[in-house]
Design a protein around this motif. Structure first.
Motif, mmCIF file in Angstrom:
data_model
loop_
_atom_site.group_PDB
_atom_site.id
_atom_site.type_symbol
_atom_site.label_atom_id
_atom_site.label_comp_id
_atom_site.label_asym_id
_atom_site.label_seq_id
_atom_site.Cartn_x
_atom_site.Cartn_y
_atom_site.Cartn_z
ATOM 1 N N SER A 32 2.059 16.305 -19.637
ATOM 2 C CA SER A 32 1.998 16.023 -17.966
ATOM 3 C C SER A 32 2.341 17.394 -17.532
ATOM 4 C CB SER A 32 2.819 15.080 -17.845
ATOM 5 O OG SER A 32 4.049 15.036 -18.411
ATOM 6 N N VAL A 35 -2.102 18.766 -13.993
ATOM 7 C CA VAL A 35 -2.734 17.408 -13.583
ATOM 8 C C VAL A 35 -4.238 17.397 -14.366
ATOM 9 C CG1 VAL A 35 -4.082 16.175 -11.749
ATOM 10 C CG2 VAL A 35 -1.685 17.237 -11.320
ATOM 11 N N LYS A 36 -4.623 18.614 -14.500
ATOM 12 C CA LYS A 36 -6.001 18.575 -15.390
ATOM 13 C C LYS A 36 -5.939 17.843 -16.646
ATOM 14 C CE LYS A 36 -10.021 21.722 -14.918
ATOM 15 N NZ LYS A 36 -9.896 22.327 -16.335
ATOM 16 N N SER A 38 -3.780 15.906 -17.901
ATOM 17 C CA SER A 38 -3.277 14.590 -17.959
ATOM 18 C C SER A 38 -4.401 13.809 -17.319
ATOM 19 C CB SER A 38 -2.458 14.409 -16.797
ATOM 20 O OG SER A 38 -1.125 15.509 -16.828
ATOM 21 N N VAL A 39 -5.436 14.223 -16.792
ATOM 22 C CA VAL A 39 -6.508 13.610 -16.164
ATOM 23 C C VAL A 39 -7.353 13.113 -17.396
ATOM 24 C CG1 VAL A 39 -8.545 13.179 -14.803
ATOM 25 C CG2 VAL A 39 -6.597 13.801 -13.839
ATOM 26 N N GLY A 42 -5.736 10.785 -19.880
ATOM 27 C CA GLY A 42 -5.599 9.551 -19.245
ATOM 28 C C GLY A 42 -6.932 8.851 -19.447
ATOM 29 N N PHE A 158 -2.819 5.734 -17.296
ATOM 30 C CA PHE A 158 -3.395 6.891 -16.763
ATOM 31 C C PHE A 158 -2.664 7.333 -15.343
ATOM 32 C CE2 PHE A 158 -7.081 9.393 -15.346
ATOM 33 C CZ PHE A 158 -7.172 9.117 -13.987
ATOM 34 N N VAL A 162 -0.811 10.839 -14.612
ATOM 35 C CA VAL A 162 -1.182 11.467 -13.341
ATOM 36 C C VAL A 162 -0.163 11.883 -12.524
ATOM 37 C CG1 VAL A 162 -3.031 11.856 -11.807
ATOM 38 C CG2 VAL A 162 -3.642 11.355 -14.072
#
Lengths: 205, 217
Positions: A32, A35-36, A38-39, A42, A158, A162
């Motif tokens: 985490s 964000v990239k 994580s997406v 996810g 998810f 995020v």
């Protein structure tokens, strides 16, 4: 239909995999940072959960449950293979993850490179096995319910990852005490997010 | 293989003892290696399940470490994760059956988390990092050490959560009735999941304050 929708919404918000049951914390904490990634992770988790939970439901229903083998013949009606659940579920999960890994490598090599070791590690992500085990424990009545649960749990995870990634990106410019930096503050923030998600507890559709 | 020295390392040499003591603090699986978080938070609402969980993880980790270490030269690279998973899963099935047979009520409290020992990152983490490259006896000690480190954190978290959340320890009432009569109430929030996260955050805070080299840059 109502029940399916209920299960779906509940598994995203109320029974959230991360905040209510702490599943999938290791990759949650490690990936985490942006964000990239994580997406990307996810979405992979949503996909894997959305497929493995219904498949495991079918396996449980027709092979593993006590009395499940009755369709093969009356003499099998007493067989209880549920002790094999762990191995069978893990085998399905490992195969699915292998598949996802191949697909991601083909269609998005940059995502594949940035996720690195964490893509194959989805196989040991407690959230995935946890999804199947909870499905088995809660004894859902139809494959529709099982699928709603799988997809919902994935979406909940998810949302969580995020969310924390976005917060972690922001607090990089905050004045966190040295001993709390990184891991410590992430735990505390996740705890606070958990308290926030508790506000969904009374929802019933 | 290569030139292995003929003299065997004594069973409890300094190096081997370190394998057991390091994970208790400087190399703690939960607070430093960031492994095994999931179960650490979920089963610590009371002390009894926390201790049963720690013992289960210790048995599975030590046994899997030894088995994988014995097999390490024969496992093909491509399928090594699958082999490790199968070893772990077998041990967990055994432990699960034993728990169901001897401590059924606690096994119900732990519910899916006994099965989730399979995906407990500590197991895969230690098998990959240590058992695949070391002899069985050090692997056994490493397993015991990491499980003790894990158990230590679990007991600390469970101690505070049970004491502040239910006023009991091991289901024995510890906070005397007189406190309740004066208006003291159990902090129900401690029993709920979020407080476990915050408790671990505070433990990490205290640990890093005492050991400055653990602080991240």
């Amino acid at each position: 239909m109502q029940e399916i929708f209920n299960i779906f919404i509940k598994s995203i918000f109320v029974d959230n995999m991360v905040f209510a049951y702490f599943l999938g914390m290791c990759s949650y904490l490690a990936v985490s940072k942006t964000v990239k990634t994580s997406v990307g992770l996810g979405m992979a988790v949503v996909f894997v959960l959305g497929i493995t939970v219904p498949v495991d439901y079918l396996l449980n229903e027709y092979i593993l449950k006590p009395g499940a083998l009755a369709w093969a013949g009356a003499e099998f009606a007493d067989v209880d293979l549920s002790f094999l659940s762990f191995i069978i579920f893990i085998a399905i999960i490992a195969s699915m993850v292998q598949l996802v890994e191949m697909v991601v490598e083909k269609f998005s090599p940059s995502l594949y490179a940035s996720l690195g070791i964490f893509l194959p590690l989805i196989a040991v992500n407690c959230a995935i096995l946890g999804g199947s085990l909870f499905m088995q424990e809660r004894d859902y009545q139809s494959i529709g319910q099982a699928t709603a649960f799988g997809l919902g749990s994935g979406l909940g995870w998810f949302l969580a990852i995020v969310g924390i990634a976005a917060i972690r990106e922001k607090i990089r410019y905050s004045n966190v005490p040295p001993a709390l930096r990184g891991l410590g503050i992430t735990f505390i923030i996740t705890g606070l997010m958990g308290i926030a998600f508790m506000s969904f507890l009374g929802i019933k559709l | 293989m290569s030139a292995e020295t003929k003299e065997r390392e004594p069973l409890f040499s300094a190096k081997n003892i370190k394998l057991v003591t390091k994970p208790l603090n400087m190399d703690n699986p939960i607070t430093v290696q960031v492994l095994g978080i999931c179960s650490a938070l979920a089963v610590t609402a009371k002390l009894k399940p926390a201790i049963v969980m720690s013992i289960s993880v210790m048995v599975v980790l030590a046994a899997s470490n030894v088995v994988v270490s014995l097999l390490r030269n024969g496992i093909p690279q491509r399928i090594r994760i699958i082999v490790q998973l199968v070893v772990i899963a077998t041990m967990v099935i055994l432990v699960d059956q034993v728990l169901k047979a001897f401590v059924y009520d606690i096994s119900k409290q732990l519910s899916v988390f006994v099965g989730l020992i399979i995906t407990n990152c500590i197991l895969m983490g230690r098998l990959e990092a240590f058992a695949m490259g070391n002899k069985p006896w050090p692997a056994f000690l490493d397993g015991i050490g990491n499980a003790l480190g894990y158990g230590l954190i679990l007991v600390i978290i469970a101690f505070f959560r049970e004491l502040l959340g239910s006023g009991t320890l091991f289901d024995f009432r510890v906070i005397p009735q007189s406190f309740y009569d004066l208006g003291y109430k159990n902090n129900g929030l401690m029993i709920l999941p979020p407080m476990a996260l915050i408790t671990v955050g505070v433990i990490i805070w205290i640990q890093r304050n005492r050991n400055r080299d653990l602080i991240e840059k």
